[in-house]
Motif scaffolding. Structure first.
Motif, short mmCIF file in Angstrom:
data_model
loop_
_atom_site.label_atom_id
_atom_site.label_comp_id
_atom_site.label_asym_id
_atom_site.label_seq_id
_atom_site.Cartn_x
_atom_site.Cartn_y
_atom_site.Cartn_z
N ASP A 1 0.83 -1.20 0.00
CA ASP A 1 0.00 0.00 0.00
C ASP A 1 0.87 1.26 0.00
N ASP A 2 1.99 1.23 0.81
CA ASP A 2 2.89 2.38 0.82
C ASP A 2 3.48 2.65 -0.55
N ALA A 3 3.91 1.55 -1.23
CA ALA A 3 4.53 1.71 -2.55
C ALA A 3 3.54 2.30 -3.56
N ILE A 4 2.30 1.79 -3.55
CA ILE A 4 1.29 2.31 -4.50
C ILE A 4 0.97 3.77 -4.20
N ASN A 5 0.87 4.14 -2.90
CA ASN A 5 0.59 5.54 -2.55
C ASN A 5 1.72 6.46 -3.00
N LEU A 6 2.99 5.99 -2.87
CA LEU A 6 4.12 6.80 -3.34
C LEU A 6 4.08 6.99 -4.85
N LEU A 7 3.73 5.92 -5.59
CA LEU A 7 3.63 6.04 -7.04
C LEU A 7 2.53 7.04 -7.43
N LEU A 8 1.37 6.97 -6.77
CA LEU A 8 0.28 7.90 -7.06
C LEU A 8 0.69 9.34 -6.72
N SER A 9 1.47 9.52 -5.62
CA SER A 9 1.94 10.86 -5.27
C SER A 9 2.88 11.42 -6.32
N SER A 10 3.78 10.54 -6.84
CA SER A 10 4.72 11.01 -7.87
C SER A 10 3.98 11.43 -9.14
N ILE A 11 2.92 10.67 -9.51
CA ILE A 11 2.12 11.04 -10.69
C ILE A 11 1.43 12.38 -10.46
N ALA A 12 0.90 12.60 -9.25
CA ALA A 12 0.21 13.84 -8.94
C ALA A 12 1.16 15.04 -9.05
N PHE A 13 2.42 14.88 -8.53
CA PHE A 13 3.37 15.99 -8.61
C PHE A 13 3.80 16.27 -10.04
N GLU A 14 3.91 15.20 -10.86
CA GLU A 14 4.23 15.43 -12.28
C GLU A 14 3.08 16.18 -12.97
N GLU A 15 1.83 15.82 -12.65
CA GLU A 15 0.67 16.52 -13.24
C GLU A 15 0.66 17.99 -12.81
N LEU A 16 1.02 18.26 -11.50
CA LEU A 16 1.08 19.63 -11.01
C LEU A 16 2.13 20.43 -11.78
N GLY A 17 3.30 19.78 -12.04
CA GLY A 17 4.35 20.44 -12.80
C GLY A 17 3.88 20.79 -14.21
N LEU A 18 3.15 19.86 -14.85
CA LEU A 18 2.64 20.13 -16.21
C LEU A 18 1.66 21.30 -16.20
N SER A 19 0.82 21.39 -15.14
CA SER A 19 -0.14 22.49 -15.09
C SER A 19 0.58 23.83 -14.99
N HIS A 20 1.72 23.88 -14.24
CA HIS A 20 2.50 25.13 -14.16
C HIS A 20 3.09 25.49 -15.53
N ILE A 21 3.54 24.45 -16.27
CA ILE A 21 4.11 24.70 -17.60
C ILE A 21 3.04 25.27 -18.53
N ILE A 22 1.84 24.65 -18.53
CA ILE A 22 0.75 25.11 -19.41
C ILE A 22 0.34 26.54 -19.04
N ASN A 23 0.29 26.84 -17.70
CA ASN A 23 -0.07 28.20 -17.27
C ASN A 23 0.97 29.20 -17.75
N ALA A 24 2.28 28.81 -17.69
CA ALA A 24 3.34 29.70 -18.14
C ALA A 24 3.21 29.99 -19.64
N GLU A 25 2.83 28.96 -20.44
CA GLU A 25 2.66 29.19 -21.88
C GLU A 25 1.49 30.12 -22.15
N GLY A 26 0.41 29.98 -21.35
CA GLY A 26 -0.73 30.89 -21.51
C GLY A 26 -0.33 32.34 -21.19
N GLU A 27 0.50 32.54 -20.12
CA GLU A 27 0.94 33.89 -19.78
C GLU A 27 1.88 34.44 -20.85
N LYS A 28 2.64 33.54 -21.52
CA LYS A 28 3.51 33.98 -22.62
C LYS A 28 2.66 34.61 -23.73
N ILE A 29 1.55 33.92 -24.09
CA ILE A 29 0.67 34.45 -25.14
C ILE A 29 0.03 35.77 -24.67
#
Length: 325
Positions: free
Chosen positions: A18-46
Motif C-alpha cells: 500500500d505504501d509503494a502504491i501511494n508513493l507512485l500515485l503521489s509522484s504522478i500527482a506531482f508530475e501533473e502539477l508540474g505540467l499544469s505550471h508549464i501550461i499556465n506559463a505558456e498561456g501567460e507567454k501568449i
C-alpha cells in the motif's frame, strides 16, 4: 512545493505494498502539477505578447511576433501532450496493480490415524442343490363347438346409366379499360444544393471577433436557389427548409484558432471547433432548419493571428450545402 518522504530503507525495506502504491500515485500527482505550471506559463507567454496581462505593458505585437509565439507554445504543448500520455499509462498500470494476499498460516498438526482394520472373515461353504420335483399330469383338451353353415352369396346389382356431360359456352373476354393519366413529377428536394471551395490557398488575417473564409473556386457549384456574394464569402439560401451543411478548413501549419458556421450572422449551435492543441484541419457538419433568404458563412475566430490555407489545387477550404426537406 514539497515532495513525498520515502520511509527508511536501511538496512531493510520497510515499505508495504500500500505504501509503494501511494508513493507512485503521489509522484504522478506531482508530475501533473508540474505540467499544469508549464501550461499556465505558456498561456501567460501568449497574454504578454498580446498585451493582456494586468499590470504589464509591452509593445504592439506584430503578426510575425504572434506567429513566433504560437510556434513556441505549440512546441511546448506537443511535448506536454506526450508526457501526459506517459502519465496516463503509468496511472492505469498503478491502479491495475493486484492486491497481494497475506502470508499463509502454518499447517496444523495431523490428527492420529483411526484404529486398525480387522481381518476379513472366511467365506462359508456353498450348500448342495436340492432335487427337482416331479412334472404334473397334462389336463384333457376342451371340446370345440360346431361351425354353422355359410349362407349363399347375394347377386350383384346392375350398373347405372352414366349421365351426359354438360356443354356450357365460355363467355367472351371483356375490353381492357383505358390507361389513366400519369401523375405530376414530385419536387426534387436535393436539387437545392451547393459546393464551393478554395483551392488557391492564401493568407487570412484573423481578428478576435472572427474573419470570414472565402470560396472563390474552382469548383463553385450552385443549384436550386443557392447564390454567393461578390466577395465569395457569404452564401444565400433562397428556399426555406431543413439543410445539411458541412465545412472543411486545411491550413499549412497547426493553429490554436477556433472555427464556426454563421447562420444569418449568428453562430450555429454545434458548429464550433475550439482546439486545446494546435490543429491544421478543421472539419464539422450540422443539420439546421432555416427560413427563406438565410445567409451562411464560415469563420476563423477566437484570437488575433493568421491562417494560411493550403493551395496548389488542393482543398484549402470547402463548404457543402444540401436541402433535405
Amino acid at each position: 512545493m514539497s515532495f513525498p518522504n520515502i520511509p527508511n530503507v536501511t538496512p531493510t525495506i520497510n515499505l508495504t505494498r500500500d505504501d509503494a502504491i501511494n508513493l507512485l500515485l503521489s509522484s504522478i500527482a506531482f508530475e501533473e502539477l508540474g505540467l499544469s505550471h508549464i501550461i499556465n506559463a505558456e498561456g501567460e507567454k501568449i497574454q504578454y505578447v498580446l498585451g493582456t496581462i494586468p499590470g504589464l505593458t509591452g509593445g504592439t505585437a506584430t503578426i510575425a511576433d504572434v506567429l513566433a509565439v504560437d510556434q513556441s507554445v505549440k512546441s511546448v504543448l506537443d511535448t506536454t501532450v506526450k508526457k501526459e500520455l506517459l502519465l496516463q499509462a503509468k496511472l492505469e498500470n498503478v491502479l491495475a496493480a493486484p492486491t497481494l494476499a497475506g502470508p499463509t498460516g502454518s499447517t496444523g498438526p495431523t490428527g492420529p490415524a483411526g484404529g486398525p482394520i480387522g481381518p476379513t472373515g472366511a467365506t462359508g461353504a456353498t450348500g448342495a442343490t436340492g432335487a427337482t420335483g416331479l412334472t404334473g399330469d397334462t389336463g384333457p383338451a376342451g371340446s370345440a363347438g360346431a361351425v354353422g353353415p355359410v349362407g349363399p352369396a347375394g347377386g350383384t346389382g346392375a350398373t347405372g346409366v352414366t349421365g351426359a356431360t354438360g356443354a356450357g359456352v365460355t363467355g367472351a373476354t371483356g375490353v381492357s379499360g383505358a390507361t389513366g393519366v400519369t401523375g405530376a413529377t414530385g419536387i426534387n428536394i436535393t436539387a437545392t444544393n451547393a459546393f464551393v471551395a478554395n483551392t488557391t490557398g492564401g493568407l487570412i488575417t484573423v481578428l478576435l471577433g472572427g474573419t470570414n473564409v472565402t470560396f472563390p473556386g474552382p469548383p463553385q457549384t450552385l443549384s436550386g436557389g443557392v447564390t454567393i456574394n461578390g466577395t465569395n464569402d457569404v452564401l444565400t439560401l433562397t428556399n426555406a427548409g431543413t439543410y445539411y451543411i458541412n465545412y472543411e478548413l486545411n491550413t499549412t501549419v497547426g493553429l490554436l484558432l477556433s472555427s464556426r458556421l454563421l447562420i444569418n450572422g449568428v453562430q450555429a449551435p454545434g458548429s464550433v471547433l475550439s482546439p486545446v492543441v494546435s490543429l491544421s484541419s478543421y472539419i464539422n457538419d450540422v443539420i439546421v432548419n432555416v427560413a427563406a433568404a438565410t445567409t451562411v458563412s464560415v469563420q476563423f475566430f477566437g484570437a488575433v493571428g493568421a491562417a494560411t490555407l493550403i493551395g496548389g489545387g488542393a482543398t484549402g477550404a470547402s463548404l457543402t450545402i444540401i436541402r433535405l426537406n
